[in-house]
Scaffold this motif. Structure first.
Motif, PDB file in Angstrom:
ATOM      1  N   GLY A 219       3.021   4.029   7.265  1.00  0.00           N
ATOM      2  CA  GLY A 219       3.545   2.702   6.907  1.00  0.00           C
ATOM      3  C   GLY A 219       3.435   1.731   8.069  1.00  0.00           C
ATOM      4  O   GLY A 219       3.051   0.567   7.902  1.00  0.00           O
ATOM      5  N   GLY A 220       3.732   2.215   9.279  1.00  0.00           N
ATOM      6  CA  GLY A 220       3.586   1.369  10.468  1.00  0.00           C
ATOM      7  C   GLY A 220       2.142   0.942  10.657  1.00  0.00           C
ATOM      8  O   GLY A 220       1.850  -0.233  10.963  1.00  0.00           O
ATOM      9  N   LEU A 221       1.247   1.879  10.433  1.00  0.00           N
ATOM     10  CA  LEU A 221      -0.177   1.562  10.594  1.00  0.00           C
ATOM     11  C   LEU A 221      -0.632   0.517   9.572  1.00  0.00           C
ATOM     12  O   LEU A 221      -1.393  -0.397   9.911  1.00  0.00           O
ATOM     13  N   ILE A 222      -0.147   0.640   8.334  1.00  0.00           N
ATOM     14  CA  ILE A 222      -0.541  -0.332   7.303  1.00  0.00           C
ATOM     15  C   ILE A 222      -0.171  -1.744   7.762  1.00  0.00           C
ATOM     16  O   ILE A 222      -0.978  -2.681   7.662  1.00  0.00           O
ATOM     17  N   GLY A 223       1.048  -1.896   8.324  1.00  0.00           N
ATOM     18  CA  GLY A 223       1.470  -3.207   8.836  1.00  0.00           C
ATOM     19  C   GLY A 223       0.528  -3.705   9.919  1.00  0.00           C
ATOM     20  O   GLY A 223       0.098  -4.874   9.899  1.00  0.00           O
ATOM     21  N   GLU A 224       0.174  -2.832  10.835  1.00  0.00           N
ATOM     22  CA  GLU A 224      -0.721  -3.245  11.936  1.00  0.00           C
ATOM     23  C   GLU A 224      -2.095  -3.634  11.408  1.00  0.00           C
ATOM     24  O   GLU A 224      -2.694  -4.617  11.867  1.00  0.00           O
ATOM     25  N   LEU A 225      -2.590  -2.844  10.451  1.00  0.00           N
ATOM     26  CA  LEU A 225      -3.933  -3.127   9.936  1.00  0.00           C
ATOM     27  C   LEU A 225      -3.960  -4.443   9.173  1.00  0.00           C
ATOM     28  O   LEU A 225      -4.895  -5.238   9.299  1.00  0.00           O
ATOM     29  N   ALA A 231      -7.411  -5.793   4.324  1.00  0.00           N
ATOM     30  CA  ALA A 231      -6.682  -5.774   3.049  1.00  0.00           C
ATOM     31  C   ALA A 231      -6.450  -4.314   2.642  1.00  0.00           C
ATOM     32  O   ALA A 231      -7.338  -3.675   2.083  1.00  0.00           O
ATOM     33  N   ILE A 232      -5.279  -3.797   2.952  1.00  0.00           N
ATOM     34  CA  ILE A 232      -4.984  -2.392   2.627  1.00  0.00           C
ATOM     35  C   ILE A 232      -4.254  -2.366   1.287  1.00  0.00           C
ATOM     36  O   ILE A 232      -3.088  -2.744   1.197  1.00  0.00           O
ATOM     37  N   GLU A 233      -4.964  -1.923   0.253  1.00  0.00           N
ATOM     38  CA  GLU A 233      -4.410  -1.941  -1.108  1.00  0.00           C
ATOM     39  C   GLU A 233      -4.045  -0.559  -1.611  1.00  0.00           C
ATOM     40  O   GLU A 233      -3.363  -0.425  -2.626  1.00  0.00           O
ATOM     41  N   VAL A 234      -4.523   0.477  -0.927  1.00  0.00           N
ATOM     42  CA  VAL A 234      -4.361   1.856  -1.397  1.00  0.00           C
ATOM     43  C   VAL A 234      -3.770   2.703  -0.281  1.00  0.00           C
ATOM     44  O   VAL A 234      -4.236   2.633   0.860  1.00  0.00           O
TER      45      VAL A 234
END
Ligand SMILES: *Cc1c(COP(=O)(O)O)cnc(C)c1O
Length: 419
Positions: A219-225, A231-234
């Motif tokens: 989850g932390g990585l998704i925020g950073e990316l 665009a992290i959709e999955v």
């Protein structure tokens, strides 16, 4: 209720006496309950109902039999595949291509082209070198590959070392610390569409804590990316939930508890969630039926020599795995014994000093919880016929893989004419 129970003193799979199957097909034989698989799918769906419309992609390697995969395709599942062969099996069994996730550290150009040609939901890419190869293959085909990187979150999964996949020293995924650079590189590759992130930290997990830790890091990585413009959709959260093998041990977390944890950690991510359960769906839907050949005296306990061996069920030899062993028609008394197969390896031991039903030569026994990573790993070592598989549904049953006999094995070999 696991769809294998005693009726009138004889073990049945759903409405079919296991002794009938053994009499018709011979032993050893794997027997699967379709109802048990369907029930597991339903339980998982209920447990995940609170996280929107997840893609449940069955991990085909757990049990790739065409009839098993077709049963799960009818339930609307997708597939997690780790080879071109599994991709082809999934499609052949009726899994829509748009529900297939392709995982694995060693995808070849041929496998990439196969899946790009037929279509898929996502490649879970495990290295920058793989991303570069995939982009080149896709570009040559005039396609764009949907990808997520599998992240190695460096957590200790607490499972057997041989089925742990999310620790830093394991071969799987890219380290969290290298993720930002990998996504930047992938975003610049012309043949890729970067859409997701993925983790899978191991199998037969008996605690939610390492999963929660891995998902929190993801989850932390998704925020950073996203902050970096991706665009992290999955978010693919993998498989790994354990099943009860040994009733004397505390049961693993339930699908409900897992679903509640997922909702708490990932419910606010705003991403489509993907799950890759294998063992959870099929393990308790299968047994291996075997016959006692003879009883041989042993130093401490007698050896029960059964007609199944490590080539039929490899898990005890490979992972020191424990399978419950029961008589198909219990005699009412108990014994302590070592249960072994006929293969010429000391590792061909299913149980040592096991307190179990008393049996006599000719009696049928079952190894429970043999629906996952069991027939899938079987071989013909010691020139033993490949074990057949049977699927039961209610009172019906069918051979879904016939025994591959020794004549067929010999016929597959070639002796060169210069010998
Ligand atoms: C094997 C595997 C799974 C399934 O694991 P289970 O423990 O059977 O749920 C899921 N995802 C990947 C990438 C795998 O390799």
């Amino acid at each position: 209720m696991d769809h294998f129970e005693l009726r009138d003193g004889a073990l049945h799979c759903e409405d079919v006496p296991l002794a009938d199957v053994a009499a018709a097909v011979g032993t050893p034989v794997y027997v699967y309950s379709a109802a048990a698989m369907v029930r597991q799918v339903a339980a998982l769906r209920v447990a995940l109902a609170a996280v929107g419309d997840p893609l449940i992609a069955y991990a085909v390697k757990a049990n790739p039999n065409a009839a098993v995969v077709a049963t799960l395709a009818r339930q609307g599942l997708g597939a997690d595949v780790v080879s071109g062969g599994e991709y082809r099996r999934a499609v052949a069994a009726g899994i829509p291509a748009g529900r297939i996730v392709f995982s694995g550290v060693g995808k070849t150009e041929e496998e990439m082209a196969l899946a790009l040609g037929g279509g898929l939901f996502q490649f879970n890419v495990e290295s920058v070198a793989e991303a570069e190869m995939l982009s080149a293959v896709a570009s040559r085909m005039g396609k764009t590959a949907p990808v997520g990187f599998r992240i190695n979150p460096d957590v200790l999964s607490g499972t057997h070392a041989k089925i742990s996949t999310g620790a830093a020293e394991n071969k799987f995924g890219i380290p969290l610390g290298e993720a930002a650079a990998a996504y930047a590189r992938a975003a610049a590759l012309p043949g890729l569409r970067v859409q997701g992130v993925a983790v899978h930290i191991g199998s037969q997990l008996t605690s939610l804590a390492p999963l929660e830790e891995a998902f929190t890091r993801l989850g932390g990585l998704i925020g950073e990316l996203r902050a970096a413009g991706h665009a992290i959709e999955v978010a693919d959260l993998g498989g790994g939930l354990g099943v009860p093998y040994d009733p004397s041990l505390p049961p693993p977390p339930t699908p409900e508890a897992y679903g509640a944890m997922v909702k708490r950690i990932a419910g606010g991510w705003g991403a489509r969630l993907v799950f890759e359960p294998g063992r959870l769906i099929v393990a308790n839907a299968g047994v291996l039926v075997t016959r006692l050949i003879r009883i041989k005296p042993g130093a401490a306990h007698p050896f029960l020599v059964v007609d199944a061996a490590m080539n039929d069920l490899m898990r005890p030899a490979l992972y020191e795995a424990w399978h419950a062993i029961e008589a198909v028609r219990p005699r009412g008394s108990r014994m302590v014994a070592n249960v072994v197969g006929p293969v010429c390896e000391t590792g061909d031991t299913f149980a040592t000093a096991r307190e179990m039903d008393s049996v006599e030569p000719g009696d049928l026994l079952v190894f429970r919880t043999a629906g996952a990573y069991a027939a899938a790993m079987s071989s013909t070592y010691n020139s033993r016929p490949l074990t057949p598989e049977v699927l039961v549904s209610g009172g019906r049953w069918a051979v879904v893989r016939p025994r591959l006999d020794v004549e067929a094995l010999i016929a597959a070999d070639r002796v060169p004419d210069w010998l």
